[in-house]
Design a protein around this motif. Sequence first.
Motif, mmCIF file in Angstrom:
data_model
loop_
_atom_site.group_PDB
_atom_site.id
_atom_site.type_symbol
_atom_site.label_atom_id
_atom_site.label_comp_id
_atom_site.label_asym_id
_atom_site.label_seq_id
_atom_site.Cartn_x
_atom_site.Cartn_y
_atom_site.Cartn_z
ATOM 1 N N LEU A 294 0.813 -1.220 0.000
ATOM 2 C CA LEU A 294 0.000 0.000 0.000
ATOM 3 C C LEU A 294 0.847 1.270 0.000
ATOM 4 N N ARG A 295 2.155 1.113 -0.175
ATOM 5 C CA ARG A 295 3.036 2.280 -0.066
ATOM 6 C C ARG A 295 3.876 2.505 -1.325
ATOM 7 N N GLU A 296 3.442 1.936 -2.432
ATOM 8 C CA GLU A 296 4.175 2.130 -3.681
ATOM 9 C C GLU A 296 3.655 3.362 -4.429
ATOM 10 N N LEU A 297 4.535 3.946 -5.234
ATOM 11 C CA LEU A 297 4.128 4.989 -6.179
ATOM 12 C C LEU A 297 4.817 4.666 -7.491
ATOM 13 N N ARG A 298 3.997 4.307 -8.490
ATOM 14 C CA ARG A 298 4.546 3.892 -9.780
ATOM 15 C C ARG A 298 3.968 4.755 -10.891
ATOM 16 N N VAL A 299 4.843 5.136 -11.830
ATOM 17 C CA VAL A 299 4.406 5.869 -13.015
ATOM 18 C C VAL A 299 4.552 4.937 -14.206
ATOM 19 N N GLU A 300 3.411 4.499 -14.748
ATOM 20 C CA GLU A 300 3.376 3.614 -15.909
ATOM 21 C C GLU A 300 3.075 4.445 -17.161
ATOM 22 N N PRO A 301 3.233 3.871 -18.354
ATOM 23 C CA PRO A 301 2.953 4.647 -19.571
ATOM 24 C C PRO A 301 1.543 5.211 -19.641
ATOM 25 N N ASP A 302 0.562 4.482 -19.082
ATOM 26 C CA ASP A 302 -0.826 4.931 -19.215
ATOM 27 C C ASP A 302 -1.482 5.328 -17.896
ATOM 28 N N HIS A 303 -0.761 5.245 -16.789
ATOM 29 C CA HIS A 303 -1.371 5.663 -15.524
ATOM 30 C C HIS A 303 -0.313 5.854 -14.439
ATOM 31 N N ILE A 304 -0.716 6.571 -13.395
ATOM 32 C CA ILE A 304 0.072 6.696 -12.169
ATOM 33 C C ILE A 304 -0.657 5.924 -11.082
ATOM 34 N N GLU A 305 0.056 5.064 -10.366
ATOM 35 C CA GLU A 305 -0.570 4.309 -9.276
ATOM 36 C C GLU A 305 0.021 4.772 -7.950
#
Length: 491
Positions: A265-276
Amino acid sequence: MVAARITVNGKTAPIAPAAPHTTVLDFLRERGLTGTKEGCAEGECGACSVLVARPGVNKPTDWVAINACLVPVASLDGQEIVTAEGLATPGEAGTAPTLHPVQEEMAVRGGSQCGYCTPGFVCSMAAEYYRPGRCAHAGEGAEPADGGDAEHGPNGFDLHSLSGNLCRCTGYRPIRDAAFAVGEPTEDDPLALRREEAAPEPVATEYAQDDSVFVRPDSLAEATVLLRERPDAVLVAGSTDWGVEVNIRARRASCVIAVDRLPELRELRVEPDHIEIGAAQTLTEIERRLDGSVPLLAELFPQFASRLIRNSATLGGNLGTGSPIGDSPPVLLALEASLVLADADGERVVPLADYFTGYRQSVRRPGELIRAVRIPLPLAPVTAFHKIAKRRFDDISSVAVAFALDIEDGVVRKARIGLGGVAATPIRALAAEAALEGKPWVTETVEAAAEVLRAQGTPMNDHRASAGYRAAMLGQSLLKLYAQTPEAVSS
């Protein structure tokens, strides 16, 4: 399982026999650390603030100020805190301690009168003093640096770090003077050196007293299994909402499950089509990690409560309560966010626009929790968040409006508008969106859409605002957005 313990001012102490609902504030005062005060018991005055060592954004450890009145002491099992008493350097036998630089400046500049709120101010000020990246300039004084503003000092001190601290008798000018006068930590400052070492790891906790238990699971899988077994359990992350229930309404829970330190619950990911964005990251962590890359969130954060609250509050908690006046739902609705819901059987993704079903109700099933928030990319280029409240900062919204518009060649290609405070749930202003899409971004279009926006929702009369005022503010917000839109966008 090892007995629950906490390190306070460098000394480790058992949490027992405190009840699981006991706050850090009460735990400290019962042990003679009475500098930590209770003022409001709901996170608005800051008299209770203390420092906690947390994983850093730019360094291994950050010293973070939190409201001790809201946080259950069991949630700090294995963690490390410093109170106002622990900031000074102890003197030799028979000599007085040496004041911390923040304490020294507060004293010599008259920043304390009755002194009740002073320890809380000192702890919040110390957190900013040790903030990595605070740019200290040569010289000192109370005036802002060239090109700066009245809320940022020549030493890089951000006065918003004190927005959650209230003083009734001193007056804020001497406190501001003290904040703008502090220099940089010295090379041998023990708390500055502590930032270079890793923060304490989260400790799996099962702390029981009488008929109640506080549990911090090891993993998301363990948490969801436990939640299935105990559907009556209360989930907490920053405890900024539940802590108020405990203090003001004397709520008690037979089982509390803490999810604030779960890695999933503590990740921050930037993907090509979204930010999680992990649901248990604090708002301060999200703000500093995104560093303005999502402009609408960057506009939200300074208006969301105070820095003390943002240091603990999470998006998962703000959405999980289902409050119609939470500040993050309108912004996330405008961003077309979705929620990743997890239970013991797996995950599902639900658009936030479909999440709320009624007053403090949602589609979240028993046994489910919010794991993450997903924001689709690319982002709309024209965004704004307007919060209408009685105070500029640290207040509850009367109305909140978030806009995200795609305007191309002077035409509104896409419009998303999120609203809070005008219905039993946060809502999308679908009719106003339709009144804008496909139309030229000109005065006639905006005025017509503003009339539609005024009729959105079912605003009510209460002590914060009348229904008529809320409706008027909806339309006014769109007119304000239009007035502030760069001319190049609409041409």
